[in-house]
Design an enzyme around this catalytic site. Structure first.
Site, PDB file in Angstrom:
ATOM      1  N   GLY A 193      -5.171   7.716  13.168  1.00  0.00           N
ATOM      2  CA  GLY A 193      -4.475   8.914  12.721  1.00  0.00           C
ATOM      3  C   GLY A 193      -3.285   9.339  13.560  1.00  0.00           C
ATOM      4  O   GLY A 193      -2.917  10.514  13.556  1.00  0.00           O
ATOM      5  N   SER A 194      -2.637   8.405  14.260  1.00  0.00           N
ATOM      6  CA  SER A 194      -1.471   8.831  15.044  1.00  0.00           C
ATOM      7  C   SER A 194      -0.303   9.216  14.138  1.00  0.00           C
ATOM      8  O   SER A 194       0.472  10.121  14.471  1.00  0.00           O
ATOM      9  CB  SER A 194      -1.057   7.749  16.044  1.00  0.00           C
ATOM     10  OG  SER A 194      -0.460   6.650  15.418  1.00  0.00           O
ATOM     11  N   ASN A 195      -0.173   8.562  12.991  1.00  0.00           N
ATOM     12  CA  ASN A 195       0.870   8.992  12.040  1.00  0.00           C
ATOM     13  C   ASN A 195       0.511  10.326  11.400  1.00  0.00           C
ATOM     14  O   ASN A 195       1.394  11.161  11.170  1.00  0.00           O
ATOM     15  CB  ASN A 195       1.101   7.915  10.978  1.00  0.00           C
ATOM     16  CG  ASN A 195       1.996   6.813  11.495  1.00  0.00           C
ATOM     17  OD1 ASN A 195       3.194   7.010  11.663  1.00  0.00           O
ATOM     18  ND2 ASN A 195       1.402   5.660  11.784  1.00  0.00           N
ATOM     19  N   ARG A 252     -13.973   0.581  -7.583  1.00  0.00           N
ATOM     20  CA  ARG A 252     -12.748   1.242  -7.113  1.00  0.00           C
ATOM     21  C   ARG A 252     -12.366   2.462  -7.958  1.00  0.00           C
ATOM     22  O   ARG A 252     -12.009   3.507  -7.403  1.00  0.00           O
ATOM     23  CB  ARG A 252     -11.589   0.247  -7.084  1.00  0.00           C
ATOM     24  CG  ARG A 252     -11.642  -0.664  -5.878  1.00  0.00           C
ATOM     25  CD  ARG A 252     -10.478  -1.645  -5.851  1.00  0.00           C
ATOM     26  NE  ARG A 252     -10.839  -2.775  -5.010  1.00  0.00           N
ATOM     27  CZ  ARG A 252     -10.535  -2.874  -3.711  1.00  0.00           C
ATOM     28  NH1 ARG A 252      -9.824  -1.945  -3.114  1.00  0.00           N
ATOM     29  NH2 ARG A 252     -10.936  -3.914  -3.018  1.00  0.00           N
ATOM     30  N   LEU A 304      -5.179   0.414  -3.510  1.00  0.00           N
ATOM     31  CA  LEU A 304      -5.386   1.350  -4.629  1.00  0.00           C
ATOM     32  C   LEU A 304      -5.075   0.670  -5.961  1.00  0.00           C
ATOM     33  O   LEU A 304      -4.138  -0.135  -6.056  1.00  0.00           O
ATOM     34  CB  LEU A 304      -4.495   2.576  -4.433  1.00  0.00           C
ATOM     35  CG  LEU A 304      -4.830   3.391  -3.171  1.00  0.00           C
ATOM     36  CD1 LEU A 304      -3.666   4.287  -2.771  1.00  0.00           C
ATOM     37  CD2 LEU A 304      -6.096   4.223  -3.392  1.00  0.00           C
ATOM     38  N   ASN A 341       3.664   5.562   1.596  1.00  0.00           N
ATOM     39  CA  ASN A 341       2.917   4.833   2.626  1.00  0.00           C
ATOM     40  C   ASN A 341       3.861   4.508   3.772  1.00  0.00           C
ATOM     41  O   ASN A 341       5.068   4.354   3.571  1.00  0.00           O
ATOM     42  CB  ASN A 341       2.378   3.527   2.018  1.00  0.00           C
ATOM     43  CG  ASN A 341       1.650   2.663   3.043  1.00  0.00           C
ATOM     44  OD1 ASN A 341       0.774   3.145   3.775  1.00  0.00           O
ATOM     45  ND2 ASN A 341       2.025   1.391   3.121  1.00  0.00           N
ATOM     46  N   HIS A 388       4.466   1.524   6.598  1.00  0.00           N
ATOM     47  CA  HIS A 388       4.109   0.135   6.869  1.00  0.00           C
ATOM     48  C   HIS A 388       4.838  -0.316   8.138  1.00  0.00           C
ATOM     49  O   HIS A 388       6.036  -0.055   8.287  1.00  0.00           O
ATOM     50  CB  HIS A 388       4.511  -0.746   5.681  1.00  0.00           C
ATOM     51  CG  HIS A 388       4.149  -2.181   5.884  1.00  0.00           C
ATOM     52  ND1 HIS A 388       2.865  -2.650   5.701  1.00  0.00           N
ATOM     53  CD2 HIS A 388       4.878  -3.246   6.277  1.00  0.00           C
ATOM     54  CE1 HIS A 388       2.829  -3.933   5.979  1.00  0.00           C
ATOM     55  NE2 HIS A 388       4.034  -4.336   6.335  1.00  0.00           N
ATOM     56  N   GLU A 407       7.555   4.761  13.951  1.00  0.00           N
ATOM     57  CA  GLU A 407       6.796   5.284  12.805  1.00  0.00           C
ATOM     58  C   GLU A 407       6.654   6.801  12.893  1.00  0.00           C
ATOM     59  O   GLU A 407       6.770   7.507  11.885  1.00  0.00           O
ATOM     60  CB  GLU A 407       5.398   4.653  12.755  1.00  0.00           C
ATOM     61  CG  GLU A 407       5.387   3.166  12.480  1.00  0.00           C
ATOM     62  CD  GLU A 407       3.966   2.621  12.340  1.00  0.00           C
ATOM     63  OE1 GLU A 407       3.132   3.259  11.675  1.00  0.00           O
ATOM     64  OE2 GLU A 407       3.694   1.540  12.898  1.00  0.00           O
TER      65      GLU A 407
HETATM   66  C1  DQB Z   1      -2.377  -1.427   3.254  1.00  0.00           C
HETATM   67  C2  DQB Z   1      -2.018  -2.549   2.551  1.00  0.00           C
HETATM   68  C3  DQB Z   1      -2.905  -3.601   2.379  1.00  0.00           C
HETATM   69  C4  DQB Z   1      -4.187  -3.501   2.892  1.00  0.00           C
HETATM   70  C5  DQB Z   1      -4.554  -2.352   3.580  1.00  0.00           C
HETATM   71  C6  DQB Z   1      -3.652  -1.335   3.764  1.00  0.00           C
HETATM   72  C7  DQB Z   1      -5.156  -4.624   2.714  1.00  0.00           C
HETATM   73  O1  DQB Z   1      -4.793  -5.670   2.189  1.00  0.00           O
HETATM   74  N1  DQB Z   1      -6.428  -4.409   3.098  1.00  0.00           N
HETATM   75  C8  DQB Z   1      -7.491  -5.385   2.942  1.00  0.00           C
HETATM   76  C9  DQB Z   1      -8.171  -5.221   1.590  1.00  0.00           C
HETATM   77  C10 DQB Z   1      -8.941  -3.949   1.489  1.00  0.00           C
HETATM   78  C11 DQB Z   1      -9.453  -3.704   0.099  1.00  0.00           C
HETATM   79  O2  DQB Z   1     -10.262  -4.527  -0.385  1.00  0.00           O
HETATM   80  O3  DQB Z   1      -9.069  -2.698  -0.529  1.00  0.00           O
HETATM   81  N2  DQB Z   1      -1.418  -0.449   3.445  1.00  0.00           N
HETATM   82  N3  DQB Z   1      -2.237   0.294  -2.759  1.00  0.00           N
HETATM   83  C12 DQB Z   1      -1.269  -0.105  -3.583  1.00  0.00           C
HETATM   84  N4  DQB Z   1      -0.001  -0.325  -3.145  1.00  0.00           N
HETATM   85  C13 DQB Z   1       0.337  -0.187  -1.834  1.00  0.00           C
HETATM   86  C14 DQB Z   1      -0.468   0.349   0.477  1.00  0.00           C
HETATM   87  C15 DQB Z   1      -1.537   0.685   1.302  1.00  0.00           C
HETATM   88  C16 DQB Z   1      -2.806   0.937   0.774  1.00  0.00           C
HETATM   89  C17 DQB Z   1      -3.022   0.808  -0.580  1.00  0.00           C
HETATM   90  C18 DQB Z   1      -0.693   0.208  -0.919  1.00  0.00           C
HETATM   91  C19 DQB Z   1      -1.978   0.438  -1.432  1.00  0.00           C
HETATM   92  O4  DQB Z   1       1.511  -0.389  -1.478  1.00  0.00           O
HETATM   93  N5  DQB Z   1      -1.543  -0.287  -4.891  1.00  0.00           N
HETATM   94  C20 DQB Z   1      -1.406   0.815   2.784  1.00  0.00           C
HETATM   95  C1  GRF Z   2       0.253   2.154  11.435  1.00  0.00           C
HETATM   96  O1  GRF Z   2       0.812   1.078  12.136  1.00  0.00           O
HETATM   97  C2  GRF Z   2       0.728   2.169   9.998  1.00  0.00           C
HETATM   98  O2  GRF Z   2       2.042   1.731   9.854  1.00  0.00           O
HETATM   99  C3  GRF Z   2      -0.215   1.195   9.331  1.00  0.00           C
HETATM  100  O3  GRF Z   2      -1.460   1.427   9.935  1.00  0.00           O
HETATM  101  C4  GRF Z   2      -1.255   1.972  11.252  1.00  0.00           C
HETATM  102  C5  GRF Z   2      -1.975   3.274  11.273  1.00  0.00           C
HETATM  103  O4  GRF Z   2      -1.987   3.854  12.563  1.00  0.00           O
HETATM  104  N1  GRF Z   2      -0.214   1.386   7.905  1.00  0.00           N
HETATM  105  P1  GRF Z   2      -2.444   5.371  12.732  1.00  0.00           P
HETATM  106  O5  GRF Z   2      -3.835   5.471  12.137  1.00  0.00           O
HETATM  107  O6  GRF Z   2      -1.469   6.238  12.001  1.00  0.00           O
HETATM  108  O7  GRF Z   2      -2.458   5.628  14.198  1.00  0.00           O
END
Ligand code: DQB
Ligand code: GRF
Length: 216
Positions: free
Chosen positions: A14-16, A67, A95, A109, A111, A176
């Site tokens: 949760g630093s962000n 989901r 999601l 989000n 990244h 970030e």
């Molecule tokens: C994330 C992006 C990818 C993952 C996690 C965070 C990931 O691949 N996790 C392993 C699989 C976990 C699972 O089974 O759910 N970053 N949803 C959509 N689009 C996005 C971004 C994040 C989280 C959910 C997105 C997201 O760009 N549809 C954050």
């Molecule tokens: C950050 O590097 C963010 O860009 C990525 O996950 C990390 C989360 O860190 N999606 P925090 O929980 O905000 O400290």
């Protein structure tokens, strides 16, 4: 002016989230955090919210059969808290298109890479292995396609020859913590507009180290 009511979804440190809490501590900041939801119990981000007096909820994805039902519970909690806009801050569940469309252009989000380079996980290891000289971070609108939505704000960070994933991650994290509150502010001020696949920013002065797309 009424402040934009934001929900923040987290899974960990949760630093962000903290950067957003600190920005919103200024009454002049145009957004306020109405709810923090974690899909993991006991994480540091929940303590940060609690310390700031922000309501929290734990909605564990493991408690749901699929989901869509997990995400329906997220949306119910967010709506009950009056949330109009959602920030993913280290939220680790992908999601579905249904959730993304329900919050279309009201869901962002952060990244830890300069997208479209290095989407997905383990970005810092991959950037170092690829020999790129700059890393960074990207705040983007969320689309069903993971890490591929319209880009609001980016910041570049140099990669040193002796960097490890850990030292690079720490440098990127500092960027970030400036980029996320900036992006949310621009949106809450009504300056950000999605035009096709990119974001246009109207009437904003870019802080040092940031460049913003022109309006149009
Ligand atoms: C994330 C992006 C990818 C993952 C996690 C965070 C990931 O691949 N996790 C392993 C699989 C976990 C699972 O089974 O759910 N970053 N949803 C959509 N689009 C996005 C971004 C994040 C989280 C959910 C997105 C997201 O760009 N549809 C954050
Ligand atoms: C950050 O590097 C963010 O860009 C990525 O996950 C990390 C989360 O860190 N999606 P925090 O929980 O905000 O400290």
């Amino acid at each position: 002016m009424a402040r934009l009511k934001v929900g923040v979804l987290i899974s960990g440190r949760g630093s962000n989230l903290q950067a957003l809490i600190d920005a919103a501590a200024d009454p002049a900041y145009p957004a306020e955090i109405a709810l923090v939801v974690s899909n993991v119990a006991g994480v540091q981000g929940l303590d940060r919210a609690g310390r700031a007096g922000i309501p929290t909820a734990v909605i564990g994805h493991k408690g749901f059969p699929d989901r869509p039902s997990f995400e329906a519970a997220l949306t119910t909690a967010l709506r009950s808290a009056g949330v109009a806009f959602v920030c993913l801050a280290g939220f680790m569940r992908v999601l579905t298109a249904t959730f993304v469309e329900a919050w279309r252009d009201r869901l962002i989000n952060i990244h830890p890479s300069l997208l479209p380079a290095f989407p997905g996980l383990h970005t810092h290891e991959r950037a170092i292995a690829a020999g790129v000289r700059f890393g960074g971070c990207t705040v983007h609108y969320v689309r069903a396609d993971v890490d591929a939505g319209p880009i609001i704000v980016q910041a570049a960070v140099p990669i040193a020859p002796n960097d490890t994933a850990e030292t690079l991650a720490a440098r990127v994290l500092e960027a970030e913590h400036r980029a996320f509150p900036l992006a949310l502010r621009l949106i809450a001020e009504g300056r950000a507009r999605v035009v096709g696949d990119s974001v246009r920013i109207a009437g904003a002065v870019a802080p040092a180290g940031f460049a913003l797309n022109p309006p149009g």
